[in-house]
Motif scaffolding. Structure first.
Motif, short mmCIF file in Angstrom:
data_model
loop_
_atom_site.label_atom_id
_atom_site.label_comp_id
_atom_site.label_asym_id
_atom_site.label_seq_id
_atom_site.Cartn_x
_atom_site.Cartn_y
_atom_site.Cartn_z
N ASP A 179 3.39 -47.81 -2.81
CA ASP A 179 2.86 -47.78 -4.21
C ASP A 179 3.10 -48.84 -4.91
O ASP A 179 3.14 -49.01 -6.36
N TRP A 216 4.44 -47.12 -18.71
CA TRP A 216 4.11 -48.09 -17.58
C TRP A 216 2.47 -48.21 -17.20
O TRP A 216 1.88 -49.19 -17.20
N LEU A 217 2.19 -46.92 -17.30
CA LEU A 217 0.84 -46.82 -17.17
C LEU A 217 0.04 -47.32 -18.47
O LEU A 217 -1.17 -47.93 -18.27
N GLU A 271 6.39 -36.65 -9.89
CA GLU A 271 7.06 -37.79 -9.75
C GLU A 271 8.02 -38.19 -10.75
O GLU A 271 9.25 -38.53 -10.56
N SER A 330 9.39 -47.74 -5.51
CA SER A 330 8.56 -47.33 -6.75
C SER A 330 9.69 -46.19 -7.59
O SER A 330 9.56 -46.40 -8.78
N ARG A 364 -6.75 -38.87 -9.85
CA ARG A 364 -5.49 -39.75 -10.37
C ARG A 364 -4.23 -38.88 -10.39
O ARG A 364 -3.33 -39.14 -9.68
N PHE A 365 -4.05 -38.05 -11.12
CA PHE A 365 -2.92 -37.17 -11.44
C PHE A 365 -3.44 -35.92 -12.48
O PHE A 365 -4.24 -36.18 -13.05
N THR A 386 -0.59 -50.60 -16.56
CA THR A 386 -1.63 -50.48 -15.47
C THR A 386 -3.03 -50.03 -16.12
O THR A 386 -4.03 -50.82 -15.48
N GLN A 388 -3.60 -52.88 -8.69
CA GLN A 388 -2.48 -53.18 -9.45
C GLN A 388 -1.41 -54.46 -8.78
O GLN A 388 -0.62 -54.56 -9.48
N HIS A 439 -1.17 -37.63 -7.22
CA HIS A 439 0.23 -37.80 -7.54
C HIS A 439 0.90 -36.40 -7.71
O HIS A 439 0.29 -35.71 -8.56
N HIS A 483 4.81 -39.16 -4.10
CA HIS A 483 6.06 -38.87 -4.75
C HIS A 483 6.64 -37.70 -4.41
O HIS A 483 7.71 -37.64 -3.57
N ILE A 526 10.46 -47.60 -11.35
CA ILE A 526 10.03 -46.89 -12.51
C ILE A 526 11.05 -45.73 -12.65
O ILE A 526 10.65 -44.91 -13.66
N LEU A 567 7.17 -43.95 -15.98
CA LEU A 567 5.99 -43.86 -15.87
C LEU A 567 4.78 -43.90 -16.72
O LEU A 567 4.00 -44.98 -16.70
N HIS A 621 -1.90 -48.76 -4.78
CA HIS A 621 -3.10 -48.89 -5.65
C HIS A 621 -3.29 -50.47 -5.69
O HIS A 621 -2.65 -51.44 -6.23
N1 GUN Z 1 0.73 -41.41 -11.51
C1 GUN Z 1 -0.47 -41.81 -12.05
N2 GUN Z 1 -1.05 -42.88 -11.89
C2 GUN Z 1 -0.07 -43.43 -11.18
C3 GUN Z 1 -0.04 -44.77 -10.86
O1 GUN Z 1 -0.81 -45.48 -10.83
N3 GUN Z 1 1.17 -44.98 -10.21
C4 GUN Z 1 2.33 -44.05 -10.13
N4 GUN Z 1 3.54 -44.84 -9.58
N5 GUN Z 1 2.37 -42.92 -10.64
C5 GUN Z 1 1.14 -42.62 -11.24
#
Ligand code: GUN
Ligand code: ZN
Length: 430
Positions: free
Chosen positions: A319, A93-94, A232, A293, A201-202, A98, A79, A229, A268, A297, A90, A76
């Motif tokens: 990552d 952290w987002l 994860e 990563s 994104r996910f 992020t 970031q 993703h 992941h 995290i 995660l 990313h």
């Molecule tokens: N899952 C969704 N967005 C992200 C991201 O920016 N980084 C990571 N490691 N996992 C995510």
């Protein structure tokens, strides 16, 4: 610059996949490589290459390792400035680090600065191809591709799509995600060495409508890659279950919206159920291992031995900035350590393959990058195998090439990068 260049050193090439064949026997070390018109013409004995190209300029890197440039299969770039942010798992952290940083890329000038910074940093670490998420702002894709193109890089990226569970300033919609991504495909896909990656994104940040729209977009552009993703963290998987109660599992959310094929890259993919591993192997999709990563995290241990025994396609990635390093050497070291924790000792040839040829195969670009073989683009990294006193003293004890290389894999960083070649030209950071 003459048309032909011969580089001498320990030239590493692979004639088989060392993850699925005996590792050391899959690799070959030769004395030199001949570069012609931006491509690899041949590797072999110096005298043979000199005879084939008598006018070639000879650049000597004797004692150093020459291998394909590193491929970071999941990063990313937005970031970059928040790498190494403390103390969160995660979802926090987002939300805490992020998303606020990604909001800053609503300013295209800031996005352009970060893209330049990211590529300067990763080139200094020997990475010649990155597959990157951008932000939800289309201009962040323009920034990345503009900076990659200016450096002559082969690069892949896409607009990160998300229409829920994120700050309003980062959310798009099903329609705008589709239309903006389609416009970016038209603008960038196949331009020079660039390719577009469709990028939800996910699952938690996309509605079913958005996933449907992106599945339709992929069906209309099946030569694009798709990245996202998968599985994860445990809490994330529980969240996906709540958001998509009818799905058989996390992978099924993507599959049921047309987002599973051999051109899918799943970052992941740690905590997989048996149905998911079976479908992933059957589909030929790539699992992108992000070891720094996954530790940083607190996500978990990717069981590479198990995944290889299932026949999965696997790539390796930093990552950045969930990963704690820009360095694919550091990432190989982390992959080695995590494999040890799950009962597999990865051979140095396997680690170097994960950072090169395996990534190229995940991207379906093995006929262009990821190896030193005739006809491939000459993206190369030249590694100093004694770049610090600690590495040098261990290197001095080495009895064979793999023992000579392994200390650099385990302890090396940007100081080990002697030179980077992009499409047949030495990269000059000035
Ligand atoms: N899952 C969704 N967005 C992200 C991201 O920016 N980084 C990571 N490691 N996992 C995510
Ligand atoms: Zn990621």
């Amino acid at each position: 610059m003459p048309r032909d260049t011969i580089l001498t050193g320990h030239v590493l090439s692979f004639h088989a996949n060392p993850l699925t064949n005996p590792a050391a026997q899959s690799a070959r070390i030769s004395e030199a490589v001949l570069i012609r018109d931006g491509h690899i013409a041949a590797s072999g004995a110096i005298d043979d290459l000199r005879a084939a190209a008598p006018d070639a300029q000879v650049d000597r890197h004797d004692g150093h390792l020459i291998c394909a440039g590193f491929i970071d299969a999941h990063a990313h770039y937005p970031q970059t400035a928040i790498i190494a942010s403390w103390g969160k798992r995660l979802i926090d952290w987002l939300n805490d680090y992020t998303f606020p940083e990604e909001m800053r890329l609503s300013d295209p000038a800031y996005g352009a600065r970060i893209a330049e910074r990211y590529l300067d940093l990763t080139l200094a670490h020997g990475t010649t191809t990155t597959v990157s998420f951008c932000t939800s702002h289309p201009a962040s894709v323009d920034a990345f591709f503009t900076a990659a193109r200016a450096r002559g890089l082969r690069a892949a990226a896409g607009k990160t799509c998300m229409d829920r569970n994120a700050p309003p300033g980062l959310c798009d919609s099903a329609r705008s995600a589709h239309d903006d991504s389609a416009a970016l495909i038209a603008r960038w896909h196949g331009v020079d060495r660039l390719s577009y990656v469709i990028t939800p994104r996910f699952a938690p940040t996309s509605s079913a409508e958005q996933l449907d729209a992106l599945g339709a977009l992929w069906a209309a552009h099946p030569d694009c890659l798709m990245q996202t993703h998968l599985c994860e963290q445990i809490e994330e998987i529980a969240w996906v279950k709540r958001l998509f109660p009818k799905a058989r599992d996390y992978l099924d959310v993507y599959e049921s919206h047309g987002l599973l094929s051999e051109r899918a890259l799943f970052g992941h993919a740690i905590h997989l159920a048996p149905r998911e591993t079976a479908r992933l192997a059957e589909s030929g999709a790539a699992l992108i291992h992000c070891p720094t990563s996954n530790s940083f995290i607190g996500s978990g241990l990717f069981d590479i031995g198990q995944r290889l025994s299932e026949g999965q396609r696997i790539g390796l990635a930093t990552d950045t900035g969930g990963g704690s390093s820009f360095s694919m050497l550091r990432t190989m070291a982390a992959a080695y350590e995590i494999a040890q924790l799950t009962g597999t000792a990865l051979h140095p040839a396997q680690l170097l393959w994960l950072a090169t040829g395996a990534g190229a195969a995940a991207l379906h670009m093995q006929d262009r990058i990821g190896n030193i073989a005739p006809g491939l683009e000459a993206d190369l990294v030249i590694l100093d195998l004694a770049s610090t006193p600690a590495i040098a003293q261990r290197h001095a004890r080495a009895d064979d090439i793999w023992e000579a290389v392994f200390p650099t894999i385990m302890m090396g960083d940007d100081r080990a990068i002697r030179q980077v070649w992009i499409a047949g030209w030495p990269y000059d950071p000035q």
